[in-house]
Design a protein around this motif. Sequence first.
Motif, PDB file in Angstrom:
ATOM      1  N   PHE A 186       4.251   2.445   1.433  1.00 27.71           N
ATOM      2  CA  PHE A 186       5.379   1.754   0.815  1.00 27.71           C
ATOM      3  C   PHE A 186       5.284   1.819  -0.701  1.00 27.71           C
ATOM      4  O   PHE A 186       4.194   1.746  -1.270  1.00 27.71           O
ATOM      5  CB  PHE A 186       5.404   0.273   1.228  1.00 27.71           C
ATOM      6  CG  PHE A 186       5.084   0.042   2.676  1.00 27.71           C
ATOM      7  CD1 PHE A 186       5.907   0.533   3.675  1.00 27.71           C
ATOM      8  CD2 PHE A 186       3.949  -0.676   3.038  1.00 27.71           C
ATOM      9  CE1 PHE A 186       5.596   0.327   5.011  1.00 27.71           C
ATOM     10  CE2 PHE A 186       3.635  -0.889   4.362  1.00 27.71           C
ATOM     11  CZ  PHE A 186       4.463  -0.384   5.357  1.00 27.71           C
ATOM     12  N   ASP A 187       6.442   1.954  -1.332  1.00 22.69           N
ATOM     13  CA  ASP A 187       6.471   1.843  -2.789  1.00 22.69           C
ATOM     14  C   ASP A 187       6.181   0.410  -3.219  1.00 22.69           C
ATOM     15  O   ASP A 187       5.525   0.173  -4.241  1.00 22.69           O
ATOM     16  CB  ASP A 187       7.855   2.241  -3.323  1.00 22.69           C
ATOM     17  CG  ASP A 187       8.202   3.678  -2.998  1.00 22.69           C
ATOM     18  OD1 ASP A 187       7.377   4.558  -3.273  1.00 22.69           O
ATOM     19  OD2 ASP A 187       9.305   3.917  -2.454  1.00 22.69           O
ATOM     20  N   LEU A 188       6.661  -0.530  -2.419  1.00 21.73           N
ATOM     21  CA  LEU A 188       6.615  -1.934  -2.817  1.00 21.73           C
ATOM     22  C   LEU A 188       6.459  -2.804  -1.576  1.00 21.73           C
ATOM     23  O   LEU A 188       7.165  -2.604  -0.577  1.00 21.73           O
ATOM     24  CB  LEU A 188       7.935  -2.276  -3.521  1.00 21.73           C
ATOM     25  CG  LEU A 188       8.015  -3.447  -4.491  1.00 21.73           C
ATOM     26  CD1 LEU A 188       6.979  -3.346  -5.592  1.00 21.73           C
ATOM     27  CD2 LEU A 188       9.422  -3.498  -5.100  1.00 21.73           C
ATOM     28  N   LEU A 189       5.529  -3.729  -1.620  1.00 22.70           N
ATOM     29  CA  LEU A 189       5.353  -4.714  -0.547  1.00 22.70           C
ATOM     30  C   LEU A 189       5.679  -6.100  -1.088  1.00 22.70           C
ATOM     31  O   LEU A 189       5.125  -6.514  -2.101  1.00 22.70           O
ATOM     32  CB  LEU A 189       3.908  -4.702  -0.038  1.00 22.70           C
ATOM     33  CG  LEU A 189       3.464  -5.902   0.815  1.00 22.70           C
ATOM     34  CD1 LEU A 189       4.247  -5.971   2.124  1.00 22.70           C
ATOM     35  CD2 LEU A 189       1.957  -5.857   1.071  1.00 22.70           C
ATOM     36  N   PHE A 190       6.581  -6.793  -0.403  1.00 24.54           N
ATOM     37  CA  PHE A 190       6.849  -8.193  -0.716  1.00 24.54           C
ATOM     38  C   PHE A 190       6.170  -9.040   0.351  1.00 24.54           C
ATOM     39  O   PHE A 190       6.486  -8.928   1.535  1.00 24.54           O
ATOM     40  CB  PHE A 190       8.361  -8.465  -0.736  1.00 24.54           C
ATOM     41  CG  PHE A 190       9.047  -7.820  -1.904  1.00 24.54           C
ATOM     42  CD1 PHE A 190       8.996  -8.388  -3.164  1.00 24.54           C
ATOM     43  CD2 PHE A 190       9.738  -6.630  -1.742  1.00 24.54           C
ATOM     44  CE1 PHE A 190       9.627  -7.798  -4.248  1.00 24.54           C
ATOM     45  CE2 PHE A 190      10.372  -6.025  -2.809  1.00 24.54           C
ATOM     46  CZ  PHE A 190      10.318  -6.602  -4.072  1.00 24.54           C
ATOM     47  N   LEU A 191       5.262  -9.867  -0.110  1.00 24.77           N
ATOM     48  CA  LEU A 191       4.377 -10.578   0.797  1.00 24.77           C
ATOM     49  C   LEU A 191       4.551 -12.087   0.645  1.00 24.77           C
ATOM     50  O   LEU A 191       4.378 -12.636  -0.442  1.00 24.77           O
ATOM     51  CB  LEU A 191       2.938 -10.186   0.472  1.00 24.77           C
ATOM     52  CG  LEU A 191       1.810 -10.515   1.437  1.00 24.77           C
ATOM     53  CD1 LEU A 191       2.039  -9.834   2.781  1.00 24.77           C
ATOM     54  CD2 LEU A 191       0.482 -10.043   0.842  1.00 24.77           C
ATOM     55  N   GLY A 192       4.925 -12.743   1.732  1.00 24.64           N
ATOM     56  CA  GLY A 192       4.912 -14.194   1.757  1.00 24.64           C
ATOM     57  C   GLY A 192       3.532 -14.665   2.181  1.00 24.64           C
ATOM     58  O   GLY A 192       2.848 -13.989   2.957  1.00 24.64           O
ATOM     59  N   VAL A 193       3.098 -15.815   1.664  1.00 25.38           N
ATOM     60  CA  VAL A 193       1.750 -16.293   1.977  1.00 25.38           C
ATOM     61  C   VAL A 193       1.788 -17.783   2.321  1.00 25.38           C
ATOM     62  O   VAL A 193       2.670 -18.509   1.892  1.00 25.38           O
ATOM     63  CB  VAL A 193       0.766 -16.072   0.808  1.00 25.38           C
ATOM     64  CG1 VAL A 193       0.566 -14.597   0.549  1.00 25.38           C
ATOM     65  CG2 VAL A 193       1.234 -16.777  -0.454  1.00 25.38           C
ATOM     66  N   HIS A 194       0.798 -18.192   3.100  1.00 25.41           N
ATOM     67  CA  HIS A 194       0.600 -19.614   3.368  1.00 25.41           C
ATOM     68  C   HIS A 194      -0.055 -20.282   2.170  1.00 25.41           C
ATOM     69  O   HIS A 194       0.264 -21.422   1.821  1.00 25.41           O
ATOM     70  CB  HIS A 194      -0.279 -19.782   4.603  1.00 25.41           C
ATOM     71  CG  HIS A 194      -0.675 -21.197   4.899  1.00 25.41           C
ATOM     72  ND1 HIS A 194       0.158 -22.087   5.521  1.00 25.41           N
ATOM     73  CD2 HIS A 194      -1.825 -21.875   4.634  1.00 25.41           C
ATOM     74  CE1 HIS A 194      -0.453 -23.255   5.646  1.00 25.41           C
ATOM     75  NE2 HIS A 194      -1.654 -23.162   5.114  1.00 25.41           N
ATOM     76  N   GLY A 195      -0.990 -19.552   1.535  1.00 24.16           N
ATOM     77  CA  GLY A 195      -1.686 -20.106   0.381  1.00 24.16           C
ATOM     78  C   GLY A 195      -2.210 -19.015  -0.513  1.00 24.16           C
ATOM     79  O   GLY A 195      -2.435 -17.877  -0.084  1.00 24.16           O
ATOM     80  N   ILE A 196      -2.391 -19.360  -1.797  1.00 21.52           N
ATOM     81  CA  ILE A 196      -2.961 -18.434  -2.764  1.00 21.52           C
ATOM     82  C   ILE A 196      -3.827 -19.219  -3.745  1.00 21.52           C
ATOM     83  O   ILE A 196      -3.423 -20.279  -4.226  1.00 21.52           O
ATOM     84  CB  ILE A 196      -1.854 -17.639  -3.498  1.00 21.52           C
ATOM     85  CG1 ILE A 196      -2.461 -16.715  -4.570  1.00 21.52           C
ATOM     86  CG2 ILE A 196      -0.807 -18.557  -4.102  1.00 21.52           C
ATOM     87  CD1 ILE A 196      -1.442 -15.752  -5.174  1.00 21.52           C
ATOM     88  N   SER A 197      -5.020 -18.710  -3.992  1.00 20.27           N
ATOM     89  CA  SER A 197      -5.917 -19.362  -4.940  1.00 20.27           C
ATOM     90  C   SER A 197      -6.874 -18.319  -5.496  1.00 20.27           C
ATOM     91  O   SER A 197      -7.037 -17.236  -4.918  1.00 20.27           O
ATOM     92  CB  SER A 197      -6.710 -20.489  -4.275  1.00 20.27           C
ATOM     93  OG  SER A 197      -7.686 -19.963  -3.386  1.00 20.27           O
ATOM     94  N   VAL A 198      -7.499 -18.631  -6.622  1.00 22.77           N
ATOM     95  CA  VAL A 198      -8.453 -17.708  -7.231  1.00 22.77           C
ATOM     96  C   VAL A 198      -9.639 -17.488  -6.297  1.00 22.77           C
ATOM     97  O   VAL A 198     -10.105 -16.368  -6.095  1.00 22.77           O
ATOM     98  CB  VAL A 198      -8.928 -18.244  -8.593  1.00 22.77           C
ATOM     99  CG1 VAL A 198     -10.068 -17.390  -9.144  1.00 22.77           C
ATOM    100  CG2 VAL A 198      -7.774 -18.272  -9.590  1.00 22.77           C
TER     101      VAL A 198
END
Length: 282
Positions: A186-198
């Motif tokens: 894919f040229d581009l992936l749009f990703l939804g997430v439950h959570g994101i942290s460092v």
Amino acid sequence: MSDNQNLLAEQRRALILDEVRRRGGVRVNELTRKLNVSDMTVRRDLDALARQGVVEKVHGGAVPVVDASSHEPGFEAKSSLEMSAKEAIAKAAAELVVPGSAIALSGGTTTFALAQHLLDVPDLTVVTNSVRVSDVFDSAQRRSSQGPHPHGAPGAATVVLTGGVRTPSDSLVGPVADRAIRNLHFDLLFLGVHGISVEAGLSTPNLAEAETNRRFVQSARRVVVVADHTKWGTVGLSSFAPIAEVDTLVTDSGMPQSAREEISEHLRELVIAGEPRPADDT
């Protein structure tokens, strides 16, 4: 913090949530002084956050709600949360898409909102494991075959829906989905997430979804996470990618300044929906 007097409700609530999570609890009288707003305003904000399920009201204040890391809300339950933020994020994310691209959209309510903004982009190839996203394009093409499109001719995207086992959020995951994605690019992936942290990176409460999302990330030239401000600092059961593998985070104006600064230290690009992008961005 007298400047907070004129903050929008969503921005103020994001600051309150950040304070609750950072300190493990807050008192109403502390928030009224910190935010320079009335007692009634703070209580309304805490009521709103409690309805979202992110804080628990206690006598005189609130404490964070710590969901089980394996709890996965259904699509309808998630759809009712942060609706204006998701719409703003979707609009900003759609501006990153070039006609003729091959893109992937993971499952989630924010990617569902994004799909509706991509209907008029010409010649897209869209790979998705989201039944809801696929339905957006299918419904648009059925409508276009029955009469004029209200905004002109739709983009008539080529849509590939992976197979797999359906999750509570209407995503298809598991070995079938993984095999379908593995050999694609894919040229581009749009990703939804439950959570994101460092610390935990990108995470989800669903183990099979984590593996499918991992395949998506491996197959994409550019990874764009679309996530409202409430996802920052949230950690699900399974991490599937470190934050270093994210090229761009598109979020909303409710993201606190302290979080923006931390994000900018670890990501290549941070896009705040509704706010100007830096002049050197293209």
